[in-house]
Design a protein around this motif. Structure first.
Motif: not given
Length: 70
Positions: A19-27, A35-43
């Motif tokens: 989620g941190g990586t996703f948020t950082f890369r998105y902003f 792949d980051q969205i899938v990782g967050v959803s699995v968590g």
């Protein structure tokens, strides 16, 4: 119960990392990485399953201890 606590910690760590990586890369770059969205959803699924498992085990232990006392 130790395994359950470990799974809860693991799911939180997974969500923080992905989620941190996703948020950082998105902003930073405006990228939506699948792949980051899938990782967050699995968590998140792991966290929900662990919390349900914990609740079932706690209510089972309480009802077993009450039945042993009578």
């Amino acid at each position: 119960m130790k395994t359950n606590t470990t799974l809860i910690r693991l799911s939180i760590i997974i969500m923080v990392i992905f989620g941190g990586t996703f948020t950082f890369r998105y902003f930073r770059a405006g990228e939506l990485l699948l792949d980051q969205i899938v990782g967050v959803s699995v968590g998140l699924v792991l966290l929900i399953a662990s919390l349900i498992w914990r609740k079932i085990n706690l209510t089972g232990e309480v009802s077993e201890s009450k039945s042993e006392n009578f």
